[in-house]
Design a protein around this motif. Sequence first.
Motif, PDB file in Angstrom:
ATOM      1  N   VAL A   1       9.345  26.160 -48.825  1.00 16.99           N
ATOM      2  CA  VAL A   1       9.079  26.416 -47.404  1.00 16.99           C
ATOM      3  C   VAL A   1      10.397  26.767 -46.740  1.00 16.99           C
ATOM      4  O   VAL A   1      11.421  26.105 -46.974  1.00 16.99           O
ATOM      5  CB  VAL A   1       8.435  25.200 -46.723  1.00 16.99           C
ATOM      6  CG1 VAL A   1       8.112  25.514 -45.261  1.00 16.99           C
ATOM      7  CG2 VAL A   1       7.156  24.779 -47.449  1.00 16.99           C
TER       8      VAL A   1
ATOM      9  N   PHE B   1       9.517  31.735 -37.063  1.00 13.35           N
ATOM     10  CA  PHE B   1       8.365  31.692 -37.955  1.00 13.35           C
ATOM     11  C   PHE B   1       8.747  30.939 -39.222  1.00 13.35           C
ATOM     12  O   PHE B   1       9.926  30.618 -39.451  1.00 13.35           O
ATOM     13  CB  PHE B   1       7.841  33.097 -38.285  1.00 13.35           C
ATOM     14  CG  PHE B   1       8.843  34.032 -38.907  1.00 13.35           C
ATOM     15  CD1 PHE B   1       8.923  34.194 -40.288  1.00 13.35           C
ATOM     16  CD2 PHE B   1       9.714  34.769 -38.117  1.00 13.35           C
ATOM     17  CE1 PHE B   1       9.847  35.057 -40.867  1.00 13.35           C
ATOM     18  CE2 PHE B   1      10.634  35.650 -38.684  1.00 13.35           C
ATOM     19  CZ  PHE B   1      10.703  35.788 -40.061  1.00 13.35           C
TER      20      PHE B   1
ATOM     21  N   THR C   1       6.226  30.516 -46.719  1.00  9.17           N
ATOM     22  CA  THR C   1       5.858  29.598 -47.794  1.00  9.17           C
ATOM     23  C   THR C   1       5.642  30.365 -49.094  1.00  9.17           C
ATOM     24  O   THR C   1       5.223  31.526 -49.093  1.00  9.17           O
ATOM     25  CB  THR C   1       4.569  28.820 -47.465  1.00  9.17           C
ATOM     26  OG1 THR C   1       3.517  29.753 -47.191  1.00  9.17           O
ATOM     27  CG2 THR C   1       4.773  27.909 -46.275  1.00  9.17           C
TER      28      THR C   1
ATOM     29  N   GLY D   1       4.381  34.059 -48.061  1.00  7.81           N
ATOM     30  CA  GLY D   1       3.498  34.343 -46.942  1.00  7.81           C
ATOM     31  C   GLY D   1       4.129  33.882 -45.637  1.00  7.81           C
ATOM     32  O   GLY D   1       4.814  32.855 -45.595  1.00  7.81           O
ATOM     33  N   LYS D   2       3.908  34.639 -44.563  1.00  6.02           N
ATOM     34  CA  LYS D   2       4.458  34.323 -43.248  1.00  6.02           C
ATOM     35  C   LYS D   2       3.509  33.403 -42.497  1.00  6.02           C
ATOM     36  O   LYS D   2       2.293  33.610 -42.501  1.00  6.02           O
ATOM     37  CB  LYS D   2       4.691  35.610 -42.465  1.00  6.02           C
ATOM     38  CG  LYS D   2       5.355  35.447 -41.102  1.00  6.02           C
ATOM     39  CD  LYS D   2       5.662  36.823 -40.521  1.00  6.02           C
ATOM     40  CE  LYS D   2       6.283  36.720 -39.134  1.00  6.02           C
ATOM     41  NZ  LYS D   2       5.275  36.351 -38.109  1.00  6.02           N
ATOM     42  N   ARG D   3       4.056  32.359 -41.853  1.00  3.89           N
ATOM     43  CA  ARG D   3       3.266  31.379 -41.114  1.00  3.89           C
ATOM     44  C   ARG D   3       3.745  31.327 -39.667  1.00  3.89           C
ATOM     45  O   ARG D   3       4.940  31.384 -39.396  1.00  3.89           O
ATOM     46  CB  ARG D   3       3.396  29.983 -41.742  1.00  3.89           C
ATOM     47  CG  ARG D   3       3.201  29.945 -43.251  1.00  3.89           C
ATOM     48  CD  ARG D   3       1.810  30.355 -43.672  1.00  3.89           C
ATOM     49  NE  ARG D   3       1.734  30.558 -45.120  1.00  3.89           N
ATOM     50  CZ  ARG D   3       0.655  31.020 -45.752  1.00  3.89           C
ATOM     51  NH1 ARG D   3      -0.430  31.332 -45.067  1.00  3.89           N
ATOM     52  NH2 ARG D   3       0.671  31.189 -47.060  1.00  3.89           N
ATOM     53  N   GLU D   4       2.793  31.207 -38.756  1.00  2.00           N
ATOM     54  CA  GLU D   4       3.126  31.162 -37.341  1.00  2.00           C
ATOM     55  C   GLU D   4       3.607  29.770 -36.943  1.00  2.00           C
ATOM     56  O   GLU D   4       3.128  28.752 -37.457  1.00  2.00           O
ATOM     57  CB  GLU D   4       1.910  31.539 -36.492  1.00  2.00           C
ATOM     58  CG  GLU D   4       1.426  32.966 -36.697  1.00  2.00           C
ATOM     59  CD  GLU D   4       2.469  33.991 -36.283  1.00  2.00           C
ATOM     60  OE1 GLU D   4       3.191  33.737 -35.298  1.00  2.00           O
ATOM     61  OE2 GLU D   4       2.558  35.038 -36.956  1.00  2.00           O
TER      62      GLU D   4
ATOM     63  N   SER E   1       4.877  19.982 -40.334  1.00  2.00           N
ATOM     64  CA  SER E   1       3.750  20.445 -41.132  1.00  2.00           C
ATOM     65  C   SER E   1       3.574  19.526 -42.329  1.00  2.00           C
ATOM     66  O   SER E   1       4.558  19.193 -43.001  1.00  2.00           O
ATOM     67  CB  SER E   1       3.993  21.873 -41.613  1.00  2.00           C
ATOM     68  OG  SER E   1       2.983  22.276 -42.528  1.00  2.00           O
TER      69      SER E   1
ATOM     70  N   PHE F   1       2.013  25.085 -44.417  1.00  4.80           N
ATOM     71  CA  PHE F   1       1.132  26.189 -44.025  1.00  4.80           C
ATOM     72  C   PHE F   1       0.731  26.116 -42.548  1.00  4.80           C
ATOM     73  O   PHE F   1       0.747  27.121 -41.845  1.00  4.80           O
ATOM     74  CB  PHE F   1      -0.120  26.189 -44.914  1.00  4.80           C
ATOM     75  CG  PHE F   1       0.159  26.557 -46.335  1.00  4.80           C
ATOM     76  CD1 PHE F   1       0.117  27.879 -46.750  1.00  4.80           C
ATOM     77  CD2 PHE F   1       0.466  25.582 -47.274  1.00  4.80           C
ATOM     78  CE1 PHE F   1       0.370  28.225 -48.063  1.00  4.80           C
ATOM     79  CE2 PHE F   1       0.726  25.918 -48.590  1.00  4.80           C
ATOM     80  CZ  PHE F   1       0.686  27.242 -48.988  1.00  4.80           C
ATOM     81  N   THR F   2       0.332  24.957 -42.077  1.00  5.16           N
ATOM     82  CA  THR F   2      -0.067  24.787 -40.680  1.00  5.16           C
ATOM     83  C   THR F   2       0.978  23.935 -39.969  1.00  5.16           C
ATOM     84  O   THR F   2       1.432  22.919 -40.500  1.00  5.16           O
ATOM     85  CB  THR F   2      -1.448  24.123 -40.572  1.00  5.16           C
ATOM     86  OG1 THR F   2      -1.412  22.833 -41.222  1.00  5.16           O
ATOM     87  CG2 THR F   2      -2.504  24.987 -41.236  1.00  5.16           C
ATOM     88  N   TRP F   3       1.327  24.349 -38.736  1.00  6.82           N
ATOM     89  CA  TRP F   3       2.434  23.730 -38.017  1.00  6.82           C
ATOM     90  C   TRP F   3       2.017  23.305 -36.622  1.00  6.82           C
ATOM     91  O   TRP F   3       1.153  23.927 -36.005  1.00  6.82           O
ATOM     92  CB  TRP F   3       3.605  24.719 -37.915  1.00  6.82           C
ATOM     93  CG  TRP F   3       4.213  25.056 -39.234  1.00  6.82           C
ATOM     94  CD1 TRP F   3       3.794  26.017 -40.108  1.00  6.82           C
ATOM     95  CD2 TRP F   3       5.342  24.426 -39.834  1.00  6.82           C
ATOM     96  NE1 TRP F   3       4.590  26.023 -41.233  1.00  6.82           N
ATOM     97  CE2 TRP F   3       5.559  25.064 -41.088  1.00  6.82           C
ATOM     98  CE3 TRP F   3       6.207  23.397 -39.447  1.00  6.82           C
ATOM     99  CZ2 TRP F   3       6.593  24.707 -41.951  1.00  6.82           C
ATOM    100  CZ3 TRP F   3       7.240  23.035 -40.289  1.00  6.82           C
ATOM    101  CH2 TRP F   3       7.425  23.680 -41.526  1.00  6.82           C
TER     102      TRP F   3
END
Length: 389
Positions: A166, A179, A182, A191-194, A237, A241-243
Amino acid sequence: VAALAAVTLAGTLWRTSRPDTTPLLPNSGATLAKVSARDRPTTGERFVLNESLVRPGFEPGDGFLLRHRGHGPWFFDRVDSPTTPGGVGYVTSATECADALIAAGSSGASSTAMDRVEQTPPSIATVWRNADGTEWKQIVINGVPAGSVITGVVSGRSIGQPKRLVASARTLSLTSDAFALTSDDCGVTWGKRELPKGSGPGFEFAAAITATAGGFVIAGSIDGRSPDGRSIIIWTSPDGFTWKASSRPDTSFFGYLPRSVALDGATVVITGGDSRTADTRIFTWDGSPGAWFTAETITREPGQALGTIASTVGVLTMQPSLENGTLHMVRQSAGTVKVDAVPGISTRDFSVMTFLGDGGTQAWVVGQRTNTAELVTWSITLGSSVTVE
C-alpha cells in the motif's frame, strides 16, 4: 571503546564481541555498536533476496536507496542508470515484499523540477521491483495522474497479507490531490484508491504511510495552499482499499510539513519539519474522537529529525541538537516520553544522516562523512520490551 563481554537486555543475556558497544541506554532499553566497515559488499556480489532490507536514501533525486543484506553496514544501491531518459529515479520510499524488494517515488523529472511548486513537473508515480536480489525494473502504474509522486510504501505483512503493498501518493501542484495505491502481487500491478477530501480550497497532501496489525495509516495535511493554514489529517484503512478520514484532529502544522508517521497502539506520532528552518516538531494524537494533536519539541535546540520508526519498545525518533551536534533518541510508549543521549555520534562529522528500523528489535543510524563521503553504520539493538521507572 572497550568491548563488553555481555549486557543484560529485557531480561535476556546477550553476548557480543563487537567493538564500540556502549552500555545500555536506560530509557530505551537499547545497546549501540559501530558496525565494521570490513563487511562491505563487493562489486558484482549476488545478494540473498529474503535477507535484504531496503530504505530510501538521503536525497530522493539521485536514484539511490540504502540497502542492508542482513548483516554488516548499510550501503548504496541504485534503482536505475544515470542515462535513464527523463532523469534518474526520484526515490522517496522503499520496503520488502514476500518475493521482491520495492522502491517507490516518481520518474520523468529532474530533482530540480521536483522541488518547484509554481509549475507541475513532468513526473509520474513510479515503482521499481527487484525480484532476484540484483536487478531493479521499473513498473508502469496504469491510471495514475501526470505530475504525481509516491510519498511512502509499506508491506501488508502486519495484517497477514505478505504480498500486499500500500502506498501514499499525491499530485505535485498548488491544488494537490492525495490518493492511495494498492498491489496484491508484490508490486507487479497496482490500483488507484480514493482518499476522502478536505473541506477547504483544494489541497490534500498525503505525506507518509505506516502499517500495524489494525491496518494502514496515512498522515498528511489538507485545506490550504499556504503551509501556515494547513491542518493535519489522518486517513485509515483496515485493508488498503477503503479509506476514511480521522475525526477532527484539528491542529495546524504552522509551517511544518509531515515527514514520517508511526503508531504506538492507537497513538499516532508524526514528525514534521519546518521548510524554513532545520527544525522538527513531534505531533502526537491519542486517536480518541474529538481530541486534538499536541505538538512539541523534545530536545534543546532541536534540529531536523533523522527519522521516526516503530519498534518493540514504542515509537523512536532520532532528534539531533543544533547547538552541539548531539543525537537524542526519543522513546514514546504508553503515553510517556523518555529521552536518551546517544554517545559517540556527532552530526557535525556527517553531511547527511538517517535513522532506520526493521519494525522490531533492530534499528540503525547511518551517516555519510563530510570529508570522505564514506558511509558509517551504527547498529541499535532493542529488547522485546522495556520497563522504565
